[in-house]
Write a protein that holds these residues in place. Structure first.
Motif, PDB file in Angstrom:
ATOM      1  N   ASP A 170       0.825  -1.212   0.000  1.00  0.00           N
ATOM      2  CA  ASP A 170       0.000   0.000   0.000  1.00  0.00           C
ATOM      3  C   ASP A 170       0.862   1.265   0.000  1.00  0.00           C
ATOM      4  OD1 ASP A 170      -2.015   1.839   0.144  1.00  0.00           O
ATOM      5  OD2 ASP A 170      -2.442   1.502   2.266  1.00  0.00           O
ATOM      6  N   ILE A 171       1.513   1.559   1.133  1.00  0.00           N
ATOM      7  CA  ILE A 171       2.225   2.827   1.247  1.00  0.00           C
ATOM      8  C   ILE A 171       3.449   2.658   2.131  1.00  0.00           C
ATOM      9  CG2 ILE A 171       0.931   3.638   3.268  1.00  0.00           C
ATOM     10  CD1 ILE A 171       1.016   6.449   2.021  1.00  0.00           C
ATOM     11  N   ARG A 172       4.498   3.455   1.839  1.00  0.00           N
ATOM     12  CA  ARG A 172       5.712   3.461   2.640  1.00  0.00           C
ATOM     13  C   ARG A 172       6.178   4.914   2.794  1.00  0.00           C
ATOM     14  NH1 ARG A 172       8.775   0.628  -0.426  1.00  0.00           N
ATOM     15  NH2 ARG A 172       8.458  -1.396   0.574  1.00  0.00           N
ATOM     16  N   ILE A 173       6.436   5.327   4.040  1.00  0.00           N
ATOM     17  CA  ILE A 173       6.924   6.686   4.327  1.00  0.00           C
ATOM     18  C   ILE A 173       8.141   6.569   5.237  1.00  0.00           C
ATOM     19  CG2 ILE A 173       6.379   8.947   5.302  1.00  0.00           C
ATOM     20  CD1 ILE A 173       3.426   8.326   4.823  1.00  0.00           C
ATOM     21  N   GLY A 174       9.241   7.202   4.862  1.00  0.00           N
ATOM     22  CA  GLY A 174      10.469   7.125   5.649  1.00  0.00           C
ATOM     23  C   GLY A 174      11.084   8.497   5.867  1.00  0.00           C
ATOM     24  N   LEU A 175      11.436   8.780   7.102  1.00  0.00           N
ATOM     25  CA  LEU A 175      12.123  10.023   7.455  1.00  0.00           C
ATOM     26  C   LEU A 175      13.581   9.689   7.738  1.00  0.00           C
ATOM     27  CD1 LEU A 175      11.999  13.071   8.110  1.00  0.00           C
ATOM     28  CD2 LEU A 175      11.438  12.435  10.479  1.00  0.00           C
ATOM     29  N   GLU A 176      14.514  10.356   7.029  1.00  0.00           N
ATOM     30  CA  GLU A 176      15.937  10.065   7.134  1.00  0.00           C
ATOM     31  C   GLU A 176      16.671  11.217   7.805  1.00  0.00           C
ATOM     32  OE1 GLU A 176      17.035   7.800   3.100  1.00  0.00           O
ATOM     33  OE2 GLU A 176      16.156   9.785   2.787  1.00  0.00           O
ATOM     34  N   ALA A 177      17.712  10.885   8.566  1.00  0.00           N
ATOM     35  CA  ALA A 177      18.578  11.889   9.171  1.00  0.00           C
ATOM     36  C   ALA A 177      19.996  11.336   9.198  1.00  0.00           C
ATOM     37  CB  ALA A 177      18.121  12.236  10.585  1.00  0.00           C
ATOM     38  N   TYR A 178      20.947  12.121   8.701  1.00  0.00           N
ATOM     39  CA  TYR A 178      22.340  11.698   8.635  1.00  0.00           C
ATOM     40  C   TYR A 178      23.225  12.784   9.259  1.00  0.00           C
ATOM     41  CZ  TYR A 178      20.363   8.518   5.197  1.00  0.00           C
ATOM     42  OH  TYR A 178      19.578   7.578   4.577  1.00  0.00           O
ATOM     43  N   TYR A 179      24.105  12.347  10.149  1.00  0.00           N
ATOM     44  CA  TYR A 179      25.019  13.270  10.826  1.00  0.00           C
ATOM     45  C   TYR A 179      26.448  12.987  10.375  1.00  0.00           C
ATOM     46  CZ  TYR A 179      27.990  15.201  14.502  1.00  0.00           C
ATOM     47  OH  TYR A 179      28.975  15.874  15.183  1.00  0.00           O
ATOM     48  N   TYR A 180      27.182  14.073  10.081  1.00  0.00           N
ATOM     49  CA  TYR A 180      28.591  13.984   9.704  1.00  0.00           C
ATOM     50  C   TYR A 180      29.400  14.841  10.678  1.00  0.00           C
ATOM     51  CZ  TYR A 180      26.712  12.205   5.301  1.00  0.00           C
ATOM     52  OH  TYR A 180      26.036  11.471   4.350  1.00  0.00           O
ATOM     53  N   GLY A 181      30.376  14.223  11.322  1.00  0.00           N
ATOM     54  CA  GLY A 181      31.205  14.942  12.273  1.00  0.00           C
ATOM     55  C   GLY A 181      32.202  15.857  11.589  1.00  0.00           C
ATOM     56  N   ARG A 182      32.989  16.547  12.394  1.00  0.00           N
ATOM     57  CA  ARG A 182      33.970  17.487  11.867  1.00  0.00           C
ATOM     58  C   ARG A 182      35.055  16.743  11.081  1.00  0.00           C
ATOM     59  NH1 ARG A 182      35.981  21.376  16.488  1.00  0.00           N
ATOM     60  NH2 ARG A 182      36.498  22.656  14.673  1.00  0.00           N
ATOM     61  N   GLN A 183      35.572  17.429  10.041  1.00  0.00           N
ATOM     62  CA  GLN A 183      36.559  16.823   9.156  1.00  0.00           C
ATOM     63  C   GLN A 183      37.795  17.707   9.078  1.00  0.00           C
ATOM     64  OE1 GLN A 183      34.689  15.726   5.355  1.00  0.00           O
ATOM     65  NE2 GLN A 183      32.698  15.881   6.359  1.00  0.00           N
ATOM     66  N   ALA A 184      38.953  17.061   8.983  1.00  0.00           N
ATOM     67  CA  ALA A 184      40.212  17.794   8.848  1.00  0.00           C
ATOM     68  C   ALA A 184      40.322  18.360   7.434  1.00  0.00           C
ATOM     69  CB  ALA A 184      41.388  16.882   9.149  1.00  0.00           C
ATOM     70  N   LEU A 185      40.721  19.646   7.332  1.00  0.00           N
ATOM     71  CA  LEU A 185      40.881  20.313   6.050  1.00  0.00           C
ATOM     72  C   LEU A 185      42.364  20.483   5.727  1.00  0.00           C
ATOM     73  CD1 LEU A 185      38.159  23.086   6.487  1.00  0.00           C
ATOM     74  CD2 LEU A 185      37.899  20.806   5.479  1.00  0.00           C
ATOM     75  N   GLN A 186      42.660  20.753   4.459  1.00  0.00           N
ATOM     76  CA  GLN A 186      44.052  20.888   4.036  1.00  0.00           C
ATOM     77  C   GLN A 186      44.722  22.081   4.703  1.00  0.00           C
ATOM     78  OE1 GLN A 186      44.446  20.886  -0.195  1.00  0.00           O
ATOM     79  NE2 GLN A 186      46.601  20.285  -0.141  1.00  0.00           N
ATOM     80  N   SER A 187      43.935  23.076   5.099  1.00  0.00           N
ATOM     81  CA  SER A 187      44.491  24.259   5.756  1.00  0.00           C
ATOM     82  C   SER A 187      44.910  23.990   7.192  1.00  0.00           C
ATOM     83  CB  SER A 187      43.450  25.383   5.743  1.00  0.00           C
ATOM     84  OG  SER A 187      42.305  25.008   6.497  1.00  0.00           O
TER      85      SER A 187
END
Length: 265
Positions: free
Chosen positions: A205-222
């Protein structure tokens, strides 16, 4: 410039039951590549199921990855200025890894269940391929880092209650580049990641999905650290007939983007 790669290989795998609760699975893959030669790749896994609704597995093996111009770095540059691979000066990336995981299932009631998985892992990659700037808008593939390693843990849980499901995953990964004179944190790889999906589903019949994704801090070239962030999405499906479904998805409806934290050059 044309690009082609030819590899031929054979693979064998077998499982030996040592007792009622112990089993051993082993495999061997042998590949031959026209440019980089032979690769012998063993893999082994030991499984224990002597605890009710629980499985424990220990494993490890070897792997490889051939140099290819189709990397994420090249895609970000839209393949502009990418120089052809210098096969004679490059080696295949080789990896060795070990892991241990625990699976456990709980039936909390007639309609409520919980599945848990915990994974510990370590992987070492020799001669990782990197895209480096060669000046005048040109980029070449090199292997300036002797090796990098990744160690971490991953946890996944699935709750099921009648038409509802909730998926929760957390990954902690520490990726280090071992350079000639120092060890540094790998760039653009978050140490912490979380994924959550809450789903309501009526079969056929029906499918409903709520998504949430977390990304932590990342090291940059600077040398700085990027801010952490969340990305949200909503996915829906309506089944009309056995052969026809209607989908309506909303991706990143929180409008997460890099320009909220700084300019892009």
């Amino acid at each position: 410039i044309d690009y082609e790669q030819h590899t031929i290989g054979v693979f064998a795998q077998g499982t030996q039951f040592l007792s009622e609760n112990w089993s051993l699975e082993a495999g061997l893959r042998v590949d031959h590549d026209a440019d980089y030669g032979e690769f012998i790749l063993p893999r082994i896994s030991l499984l224990y199921t002597g605890i009710q609704n629980t499985a424990v597995r220990l494993g490890g093996g070897l792997g490889y990855k051939l140099p290819t111009p189709f990397s994420e770095e090249a895609q970000r540059l839209q393949f502009q200025g990418i120089q052809p691979l210098q096969v004679d000066s490059l080696a295949a990336e080789r990896s060795a890894g070990v892991n241990a995981d625990l699976n456990h299932s709980l039936q909390l009631s007639d309609s409520l269940s919980l599945d848990l998985n915990l994974l510990l892992f370590y992987t070492r990659v020799s001669d990782p391929l990197k895209l480096v700037e060669a000046g005048a808008g040109q980029y070449v593939y090199r292997q300036p880092v002797p090796h990098l390693d990744t160690r971490g843990a991953e946890m996944n849980a699935v709750w099921r209650w009648e038409p509802f499901k909730f998926f929760l995953g957390y990954t902690r990964a520490d990726v280090r580049e071992h350079q000639q004179s120092e060890t540094v944190e790998a760039l653009l790889i978050p140490k912490d990641r979380v994924n959550m999906v809450f789903v309501y589903e009526r079969e056929d019949d029906i499918r409903i999905g709520l998504e949430a994704y977390y990304y932590g801090r990342q090291a940059l070239q600077s040398g700085a650290k990027s801010p952490d962030y969340w990305v949200f999405g909503l996915m829906t499906e309506k089944i009309v007939t056995d052969g026809f479904s209607f989908f309506l998805n909303f991706e990143n409806f929180g409008d997460t983007r890099q320009t909220r934290d700084g300019a892009i050059f």
